[in-house]
Design an enzyme around this catalytic site. Structure first.
Site, PDB file in Angstrom:
ATOM      1  N   ASN A 115       5.853  -1.411  11.984  1.00 34.38           N
ATOM      2  CA  ASN A 115       5.225  -1.091  10.144  1.00 34.38           C
ATOM      3  C   ASN A 115       5.490  -1.759   8.509  1.00 34.38           C
ATOM      4  OD1 ASN A 115       3.318   1.229   8.951  1.00 34.38           O
ATOM      5  ND2 ASN A 115       3.673   2.307  10.206  1.00 34.38           N
ATOM      6  N   SER A 166       5.541   4.985   8.748  1.00 40.04           N
ATOM      7  CA  SER A 166       4.410   4.852   7.488  1.00 40.04           C
ATOM      8  C   SER A 166       5.837   5.446   6.704  1.00 40.04           C
ATOM      9  CB  SER A 166       3.531   5.654   7.206  1.00 40.04           C
ATOM     10  OG  SER A 166       2.510   4.792   8.306  1.00 40.04           O
ATOM     11  N   LYS A 175       4.883   3.408  17.277  1.00 36.73           N
ATOM     12  CA  LYS A 175       5.359   2.541  16.415  1.00 36.73           C
ATOM     13  C   LYS A 175       6.596   3.008  15.402  1.00 36.73           C
ATOM     14  CE  LYS A 175       2.218   0.125  13.058  1.00 36.73           C
ATOM     15  NZ  LYS A 175       0.965   0.357  12.676  1.00 36.73           N
ATOM     16  N   ASN A 193       4.906   5.835   3.603  1.00 36.83           N
ATOM     17  CA  ASN A 193       3.996   6.689   2.615  1.00 36.83           C
ATOM     18  C   ASN A 193       4.148   8.298   2.516  1.00 36.83           C
ATOM     19  OD1 ASN A 193       3.372   4.134   0.537  1.00 36.83           O
ATOM     20  ND2 ASN A 193       2.614   3.567   2.630  1.00 36.83           N
ATOM     21  N   THR A 194       4.331   8.915   3.713  1.00 38.97           N
ATOM     22  CA  THR A 194       4.568  10.755   4.354  1.00 38.97           C
ATOM     23  C   THR A 194       5.891  10.600   3.911  1.00 38.97           C
ATOM     24  OG1 THR A 194       2.530   9.998   5.306  1.00 38.97           O
ATOM     25  CG2 THR A 194       3.764  11.809   5.177  1.00 38.97           C
ATOM     26  N   PHE A 223      -1.917   7.914   4.346  1.00 33.86           N
ATOM     27  CA  PHE A 223      -2.579   8.733   5.326  1.00 33.86           C
ATOM     28  C   PHE A 223      -4.390   9.596   4.752  1.00 33.86           C
ATOM     29  CE2 PHE A 223       1.206   9.838   8.727  1.00 33.86           C
ATOM     30  CZ  PHE A 223       1.343   7.984   8.673  1.00 33.86           C
ATOM     31  N   ASN A 233       1.243  -0.985   0.086  1.00 38.61           N
ATOM     32  CA  ASN A 233       0.071   0.425   0.117  1.00 38.61           C
ATOM     33  C   ASN A 233       0.814   0.771   0.352  1.00 38.61           C
ATOM     34  OD1 ASN A 233      -0.629   1.989   2.374  1.00 38.61           O
ATOM     35  ND2 ASN A 233       0.401  -0.013   3.722  1.00 38.61           N
TER      36      ASN A 233
HETATM   37  C1  FMN Z   1      -3.758  -1.113   3.051  1.00 34.22           C
HETATM   38  C2  FMN Z   1      -3.316  -0.819   4.734  1.00 34.22           C
HETATM   39  C3  FMN Z   1      -2.648   0.360   4.900  1.00 34.22           C
HETATM   40  C4  FMN Z   1      -2.407   0.695   6.527  1.00 34.22           C
HETATM   41  N1  FMN Z   1      -2.421   1.824   7.112  1.00 34.22           N
HETATM   42  C5  FMN Z   1      -1.714   2.104   8.093  1.00 34.22           C
HETATM   43  C6  FMN Z   1      -1.778   3.187   8.889  1.00 34.22           C
HETATM   44  O1  FMN Z   1      -2.536   3.842   8.372  1.00 34.22           O
HETATM   45  N2  FMN Z   1      -1.023   3.463  10.066  1.00 34.22           N
HETATM   46  C7  FMN Z   1       0.223   2.682  10.838  1.00 34.22           C
HETATM   47  O2  FMN Z   1       0.086   3.185  11.866  1.00 34.22           O
HETATM   48  N3  FMN Z   1       0.027   1.477   9.820  1.00 34.22           N
HETATM   49  C8  FMN Z   1      -0.720   0.851   8.923  1.00 34.22           C
HETATM   50  N4  FMN Z   1      -0.646   0.115   7.915  1.00 34.22           N
HETATM   51  C9  FMN Z   1       0.232  -1.413   8.448  1.00 34.22           C
HETATM   52  C10 FMN Z   1       0.135  -1.731   9.889  1.00 34.22           C
HETATM   53  O3  FMN Z   1      -0.943  -1.680  10.958  1.00 34.22           O
HETATM   54  C11 FMN Z   1       0.714  -2.617   9.754  1.00 34.22           C
HETATM   55  O4  FMN Z   1       1.263  -2.611  10.667  1.00 34.22           O
HETATM   56  C12 FMN Z   1       1.457  -3.590   8.805  1.00 34.22           C
HETATM   57  O5  FMN Z   1       0.560  -3.985   7.840  1.00 34.22           O
HETATM   58  C13 FMN Z   1       1.586  -5.052   9.802  1.00 34.22           C
HETATM   59  O6  FMN Z   1       1.054  -5.907   9.856  1.00 34.22           O
HETATM   60  P1  FMN Z   1       0.390  -7.087   9.076  1.00 34.22           P
HETATM   61  O7  FMN Z   1       1.477  -7.519   8.002  1.00 34.22           O
HETATM   62  O8  FMN Z   1      -0.118  -8.208   9.846  1.00 34.22           O
HETATM   63  O9  FMN Z   1      -0.362  -6.479   7.801  1.00 34.22           O
HETATM   64  C14 FMN Z   1      -1.536  -0.815   7.197  1.00 34.22           C
HETATM   65  C15 FMN Z   1      -1.695  -1.691   6.672  1.00 34.22           C
HETATM   66  C16 FMN Z   1      -2.190  -1.810   5.192  1.00 34.22           C
HETATM   67  C17 FMN Z   1      -1.965  -3.397   4.931  1.00 34.22           C
END
Ligand code: FMN
Length: 346
Positions: free
Chosen positions: A236, A172, A207, A174-175, A112, A108
């Site tokens: 993350n 994150s 985080k 992406n910012t 934000f 992704n």
């Molecule tokens: C589509 C998507 C959007 C995400 N948006 C955020 C976010 O806004 N803030 C954040 O701290 N982590 C965000 N994450 C990261 C997740 O909270 C998590 O840390 C990461 O995906 C690893 O866990 P997973 O492998 O179980 O998905 C996002 C992940 C995905 C897949």
């Protein structure tokens, strides 16, 4: 729950962001179930909060805090909404969310997208049936400058009254500029401001990214302990690209799900070692089963979070992991989950 194998092909036929929007819309129409009775064997106390079970929903699924009650009703021990920024923002251009089906992964680069903290506040205000985390970030135009600190402090002040804990998200990918806040000097200044803004409010979690060097890890752990952060979330999404098979593997953004698992586990071990047990740890990244959760708990996590595995396995995943985790604990001679935390720390 057993319906998910039938629903998944329909959802996967749609663009990933469209499928997510439809899922949120469907959940919004569903009446939240009350969370079931907690099993004392799975209960965990972290930062003064009593979590009924260790399986949380990670940030990013419910960015605008629309369906967190429903998710608590599906058996998650806690739900983290956000990332919410002080002002609303669109996020990056679409497409920006990709399923890597052959890899059990997602990439992704949402950036934000959210309707802002003031918009979310009324939906967070009523009493919660479970533990609610609010994840906060900086707006894009402020992320690379000193103004970022003001955004985090504003987020703290806006959300202290409604959250059981607040997560400072500096990881994150992406910012642009955001992850520079993980550098030691910047992090110290940020945490000083954030902890002051929190005042007598709820615990603060930090985080971090999985893409950190050993020296960064030492510095982050030390700064977090010195500034009295209440817990670290590791981790993350990653900007690294382990071997991937899916046609979407070349997309820019943060990778999550199965291919993130080895990296997230390695970073958890690093932070467990660097913090020497002085900081509670929350594991995220590629957790899809009770065995995955148990492995993180043994190396030092008190809680776990997931997102991507729910895309592939459906909304019954929290209940399933909890049920199987209880059996795993018993099989390994632990009467309670808390006894298992960190017993295999190296
Ligand atoms: C589509 C998507 C959007 C995400 N948006 C955020 C976010 O806004 N803030 C954040 O701290 N982590 C965000 N994450 C990261 C997740 O909270 C998590 O840390 C990461 O995906 C690893 O866990 P997973 O492998 O179980 O998905 C996002 C992940 C995905 C897949």
């Amino acid at each position: 729950m057993a319906l998910y194998p039938l629903v998944r092909p329909l959802a996967f036929a749609l663009d990933a962001e469209r499928a997510h929007a439809l899922t949120i819309a469907a959940l919004k129409r569903a009446k939240p179930r009350r969370p079931g009775a907690a099993d004392p064997a799975l209960a965990v106390r972290v930062a003064g909060l009593d979590f009924p079970n260790p399986v949380g929903l990670a940030a990013g699924f419910d960015k605008d805090a629309e369906v967190w009650r429903q998710m608590l009703g599906l058996g998650f021990g806690f739900v983290e909404v956000g990332t919410l920024t002080p002002r609303p923002q669109e996020g990056n251009a679409r497409p920006r969310l990709f399923r890597l089906v052959e890899d059990g992964a997602v990439i992704n680069r949402m950036g934000f997208n959210n309707r802002g903290q003031a918009d979310a506040l009324p939906r967070l205000a009523a009493p919660s049936p479970g533990i609610l985390g609010v994840n906060i970030g900086a707006n894009k135009e402020n992320a690379g400058s000193d103004a970022a600190i003001a955004d985090y402090a504003a987020g703290m002040r806006a959300m202290t009254g409604v959250a059981d804990y607040l997560t400072v998200n500096i990881s994150s990918p992406n910012t642009p500029g955001l992850r520079a806040l993980q550098d030691a000097g910047a992090l110290d200044a940020l945490l000083e401001a954030v902890i002051e803004a929190r005042g007598a409010g709820p615990p603060v979690f930090l985080k971090v990214a999985p893409d950190l060097l050993p020296a960064d890890i030492e510095a982050i752990a030390r700064t977090a302990i010195d500034r009295r952060v209440d817990a670290l979330i590791v981790a993350n999404t990653t900007v690294s690209r382990p071997h991937l098979r899916s046609p979407h593997r070349g997309e820019a953004g943060g990778l999550s799900g199965a291919p993130l698992k080895p990296l997230a586990l390695a970073r958890l071990r690093d932070f467990a070692r660097a913090s020497g047990g002085a900081l509670p740890l929350i594991a995220a990244g590629g957790i899809a089963s009770a065995a995955d959760a148990f492995e993180r708990i043994l190396v030092g996590a008190s809680l776990v979070q997931l997102y991507t595995a729910m895309v592939y396995e459906g909304p019954g995943i929290a209940r399933r992991i909890n049920r199987e985790l209880k059996l795993l604990l018993a099989r390994h001679g632990f009467a309670r989950l808390e006894e298992a935390i960190g017993t295999k720390m190296s």
